[in-house]
Enzyme design. Structure first.
Site, PDB file in Angstrom:
ATOM      1  NE  ARG A 119      20.637  -5.828   1.290  1.00 29.89           N
ATOM      2  CZ  ARG A 119      21.779  -5.657   1.961  1.00 29.89           C
ATOM      3  NH1 ARG A 119      21.763  -5.577   3.287  1.00 29.89           N
ATOM      4  NH2 ARG A 119      22.933  -5.570   1.320  1.00 29.89           N
ATOM      5  CE  LYS A 141       0.988  -2.800 -10.461  1.00 28.07           C
ATOM      6  NZ  LYS A 141       0.400  -2.356 -11.755  1.00 28.07           N
ATOM      7  CD  GLU A 183      -7.073   4.549 -11.718  1.00 29.06           C
ATOM      8  OE1 GLU A 183      -7.538   3.394 -11.857  1.00 29.06           O
ATOM      9  OE2 GLU A 183      -5.966   4.881 -12.172  1.00 29.06           O
ATOM     10  CE  LYS A 225      -4.621  -2.036  -6.745  1.00 26.71           C
ATOM     11  NZ  LYS A 225      -4.009  -0.729  -7.027  1.00 26.71           N
ATOM     12  CD  GLU A 235       0.670  -5.425 -13.474  1.00 25.75           C
ATOM     13  OE1 GLU A 235       1.030  -5.058 -14.589  1.00 25.75           O
ATOM     14  OE2 GLU A 235       0.435  -4.643 -12.542  1.00 25.75           O
ATOM     15  NE  ARG A 239      -1.470  -5.281  -8.553  1.00 32.03           N
ATOM     16  CZ  ARG A 239      -0.849  -4.982  -7.418  1.00 32.03           C
ATOM     17  NH1 ARG A 239      -0.278  -5.948  -6.705  1.00 32.03           N
ATOM     18  NH2 ARG A 239      -0.807  -3.745  -6.964  1.00 32.03           N
ATOM     19  CG  ASN A 243      -1.906  -1.854 -15.533  1.00 33.65           C
ATOM     20  OD1 ASN A 243      -1.737  -0.951 -14.718  1.00 33.65           O
ATOM     21  ND2 ASN A 243      -1.249  -2.996 -15.459  1.00 33.65           N
ATOM     22  CG  HIS A 246      -3.428   2.541 -16.196  1.00 37.60           C
ATOM     23  ND1 HIS A 246      -4.786   2.337 -16.024  1.00 37.60           N
ATOM     24  CD2 HIS A 246      -2.972   3.050 -15.023  1.00 37.60           C
ATOM     25  CE1 HIS A 246      -5.130   2.710 -14.804  1.00 37.60           C
ATOM     26  NE2 HIS A 246      -4.062   3.139 -14.171  1.00 37.60           N
ATOM     27  CG  HIS A 250       1.100   4.938 -17.924  1.00 31.88           C
ATOM     28  ND1 HIS A 250       1.482   3.693 -17.501  1.00 31.88           N
ATOM     29  CD2 HIS A 250       0.422   5.485 -16.880  1.00 31.88           C
ATOM     30  CE1 HIS A 250       1.072   3.490 -16.256  1.00 31.88           C
ATOM     31  NE2 HIS A 250       0.416   4.565 -15.862  1.00 31.88           N
ATOM     32  CG  HIS A 263      -2.401   8.411 -12.981  1.00 29.53           C
ATOM     33  ND1 HIS A 263      -1.729   7.756 -13.992  1.00 29.53           N
ATOM     34  CD2 HIS A 263      -3.092   7.451 -12.310  1.00 29.53           C
ATOM     35  CE1 HIS A 263      -1.996   6.466 -13.940  1.00 29.53           C
ATOM     36  NE2 HIS A 263      -2.825   6.251 -12.931  1.00 29.53           N
TER      37      HIS A 263
END
Length: 377
Positions: A119, A141, A183, A225, A235, A239, A243, A246, A250, A263
């Site tokens: 956990r 993330k 990026e 960032k 997010e 935030r 993206n 993206h 993606h 990527h």
């Protein structure tokens, strides 16, 4: 440079950015750690694993290394289970600390393993690609891919530190450098017009891995960032602008098969597509769209998207995490240095796809890579 601090709900953690940071990594290891677990891939471990283990030796703590296959296609639940298997077999306790040595794939998987093992145990990010240094290693993330979507299984889980060694970028393949620079310019597009202009003026130095230019770019990206993450860790609002490109990117990755394009390459192409869509929806000036396209070309990334078929494109984008109530929400640009998240009319999206999709080689190679090969470098 002074560390960049990231403020989150769990407290603050530092981003250290400096040449030779790998040799000083012991400074970041929590003092009460019982075991240290390096998670890496064969390539990165071959280059820097021994250096890292030597730097950790003075701490006198047991160190184990878990090597997982290299590449986006291995960022999966199956690979994650091999990490759990090793950690459970070694009976690691809750005071063990994971060190993620590698690019975004390693950072995401190691972070998710840390978030879920018992956990939650502590982990450190030691990013070795430019893309990971300016983006994926910062902000907590963590995720693995699913065949139906990228990063769909994951958690927000912050590291105890991010340690960026600029020297490791010297061993990066040219395509990885180009992908990382995508990026970098993204941050200027969404948050800092002056930084975008700086990237335009200094793109040759960035591509050539000039140390001063890299240090400034990496530091500025981390500052931007950190500001966003501190305001919106999970997010729920601001935030999401990170993206930009993206949703399109993606779709490219999933449509071609994860790992076919890097990527950052997919995101770079997505930046152009997002700029074109912004022109149709928010009247982004044509000259600004062209600036985005020219800078993407200058860093050696593709500015024409692969032909996945329009129905496939729309279906893949529908599976993006920013979709709400079946409505695709795009990050769009009212102007350079500004970003909003909103839906776009279907006809404008279709027009954008028609204008930005072409016949491109899937197994692409940047111009800089070709030049390196030709010169024997």
């Amino acid at each position: 440079m002074a560390p960049v601090n990231v403020a989150t709900s769990a407290g603050q953690y530092p981003i250290h950015i400096e040449p030779g940071r790998l040799q000083r990594i012991a400074q970041s290891v929590p003092g009460n750690a019982t075991r240290l677990v390096i998670i890496s891939n064969p390539v990165v471990d071959g280059l820097y694993g021994a250096v890292l283990r030597q730097a950790l030796a003075p701490l006198g703590k047991p160190v184990m290394t878990i090597i997982v296959p290299d590449g986006e296609s291995f960022k999966s639940l199956d690979t994650l289970n091999t990490i759990y298997d090793r950690m459970l077999a070694e009976k690691l306790d809750r005071r063990a600390v994971i060190l993620a040595l590698g690019g975004g794939v390693i950072g995401d998987m190691a972070g998710f393993a840390a978030a879920t093992y018992m956990r939650g145990i502590r982990y450190m990010q030691i990013p070795t690609t430019l893309l990971a240094q300016v983006d994926s290693s910062v902000g907590g993330k963590t995720a693995v891919n699913h065949p139906l979507g990228k990063n769909m299984i994951g958690a927000f889980y912050q590291p105890v530190s991010v340690d960026i060694d600029i020297d490791v970028l010297r061993t990066l393949p040219a395509r990885e450098v180009s992908a990382g620079l995508a990026e970098v310019i993204k941050y200027g597009l969404i948050l800092d017009a002056a930084f975008f202009e700086w990237c335009e003026r200094n793109v040759a130095q960035l591509v050539a891995l000039d140390a001063d230019a890299l240090a400034y770019a990496i530091g500025r990206c981390c500052e931007l960032k950190a500001q966003v993450v501190s305001e919106d860790e999970k997010e729920t609002g601001l935030r999401a602008i990170l993206n930009l490109g993206h949703t399109f990117g993606h779709a490219i990755e999933a449509g071609l098969g994860f790992g076919t394009w890097l990527h950052g390459e997919a995101v770079a192409c997505g930046l152009v597509q997002a700029a074109v869509l912004s022109g149709k929806v928010l009247d982004l000036p044509a000259e600004d769209i062209e600036r985005v396209r020219q800078l993407v070309r200058a860093i050696g990334c593709p500015d024409v998207a692969p032909d996945l078929g329009q129905d496939s494109w729309l279906d893949l984008m529908q599976g993006d995490k920013k979709t709400e109530g079946g409505e695709i929400r795009y990050v769009l640009l009212p102007g350079i240095g500004q970003a909003v998240v909103q839906a776009a009319p279907l006809d404008k999206v279709q027009e954008t796809l028609e204008e930005t999709v072409g016949n491109v080689t899937i197994e692409r190679e940047s111009a800089r890579a070709r030049e390196t090969i030709a010169s024997g470098g």
